[in-house]
Design an enzyme around this catalytic site. Structure first.
Site, PDB file in Angstrom:
ATOM      1  CB  CYS A  92      -0.984  -0.049   1.156  1.00  0.00           C
ATOM      2  SG  CYS A  92      -2.378   1.045   0.879  1.00  0.00           S
ATOM      3  CG  HIS A  99      -3.200  -3.135   4.154  1.00  0.00           C
ATOM      4  ND1 HIS A  99      -2.053  -2.703   4.764  1.00  0.00           N
ATOM      5  CD2 HIS A  99      -3.641  -2.103   3.399  1.00  0.00           C
ATOM      6  CE1 HIS A  99      -1.823  -1.461   4.390  1.00  0.00           C
ATOM      7  NE2 HIS A  99      -2.748  -1.066   3.562  1.00  0.00           N
TER       8      HIS A  99
HETATM    9  N1  GLN Z   1      -1.968   6.841   2.384  1.00  0.00           N
HETATM   10  C1  GLN Z   1      -2.095   6.039   1.226  1.00  0.00           C
HETATM   11  C2  GLN Z   1      -3.460   6.129   0.575  1.00  0.00           C
HETATM   12  O1  GLN Z   1      -4.426   6.455   1.211  1.00  0.00           O
HETATM   13  C3  GLN Z   1      -1.744   4.602   1.559  1.00  0.00           C
HETATM   14  C4  GLN Z   1      -2.702   3.989   2.541  1.00  0.00           C
HETATM   15  C5  GLN Z   1      -2.291   2.669   3.091  1.00  0.00           C
HETATM   16  O2  GLN Z   1      -1.090   2.353   3.215  1.00  0.00           O
HETATM   17  N2  GLN Z   1      -3.280   1.912   3.506  1.00  0.00           N
HETATM   18  O3  GLN Z   1      -3.588   5.882  -0.590  1.00  0.00           O
END
Ligand code: GLN
Length: 252
Positions: A93, A189
């Site tokens: 992510c 995730h």
């Molecule tokens: N901050 C990033 C987004 O919202 C990654 C989010 C995350 O790692 N879950 O796209």
């Protein structure tokens, strides 16, 4: 045999149990009698990539990604050399986004590591959902959970898989993640590896090959519970409205 795993910036990048990916690497090595060492690199610490066999770059909020971006400038060329030398990387992510050229949020331009020729742009509607992929690398589907505001445009890179259920890189392209050399970069995730032991073993075998110079086939583990869980989740989403017109693979 032994593998050394570097966990990058666990003080800032650790959303939704990304740390569980490290535990999965260690446990599956231990079950095969292979030693594992984990080195957490807190933000600002010096990283010697020559000592590492696997790197985990987890997810983070936009604020944390912005903070990490300053530290990443110091490791940019060493990290790139590690990747080009077939170093194994799992990037999840926020970590996936940071491997690219940039992540443009509503407020800031966050510079990436420029290891992948990809970029990410934020949109107000978050992409939050369970997700299921078919990947040509694996005979079973990959399952997980996505939650991101960023849309990642992967250009000519090879995606990790085709979305069966869920949204993926942009919510529209029908693809998820990137595979490049020994990098797997993904929005999944959950954490990814305990849910998908096939992905864990793939990365471990890549790391063992790079370190010991020969194809090392890891002994199979029973993984009955993981396969049952995988089949259950695939079944649960098979008739939902976000399912793309695609046949899903199943564990048999
Ligand atoms: N901050 C990033 C987004 O919202 C990654 C989010 C995350 O790692 N879950 O796209």
């Amino acid at each position: 045999m032994k593998l050394t795993i570097g966990h990058l910036y666990p003080d800032l990048l650790n959303l939704y149990g990304d740390r569980g990916n490290i535990q999965c690497f260690c446990k599956r090595l231990e079950w095969r009698g292979i030693e594992a060492e984990v080195i957490p690199f807190l933000s600002g610490s010096r990283i010697d990539f020559s000592k590492l066999d696997i790197v985990l770059l987890g997810g983070g909020s936009d604020r944390e990604q912005e903070l990490v971006c300053q530290y990443m400038k110091e490791i940019k060329s060493d990290f790139k050399n590690y990747v080009e030398d077939n170093g194994v990387v799992l990037a999840v992510c926020g970590g996936y986004q940071l491997l690219g050229k940039y992540y443009k949020t509503d407020k800031k331009m966050i510079e990436g590591l420029e290891i992948l020729d990809i970029y990410t742009e934020w949109e107000p509607e978050r992409l939050i959902r369970n997700i299921i992929l078919n990947s040509p690398l694996f005979s079973a589907p990959i399952v997980g959970f996505e939650n991101h505001g960023g849309r990642t445009y992967i250009g000519n890179h090879t995606p990790l898989g085709k979305v069966f259920f869920g949204l993926g890189n942009t919510g529209k392209s029908g693809y998820e993640g990137v595979v490049y050399k020994n990098i797997i970069a993904t929005y999944l995730h959950g954490p990814l590896l305990p849910k998908n032991p096939q992905v864990c073993d793939y990365l471990l075998e890549r790391a063992l090959k790079r370190k010991y110079g020969e194809d090392i086939k890891l002994e199979k583990l029973p993984d009955r519970l993981e396969q049952k869980a995988n089949n259950y989740i695939v079944g649960r989403y098979s008739d939902k409205k976000y399912v793309l017109k695609e046949t899903i693979k199943r564990y048999t």
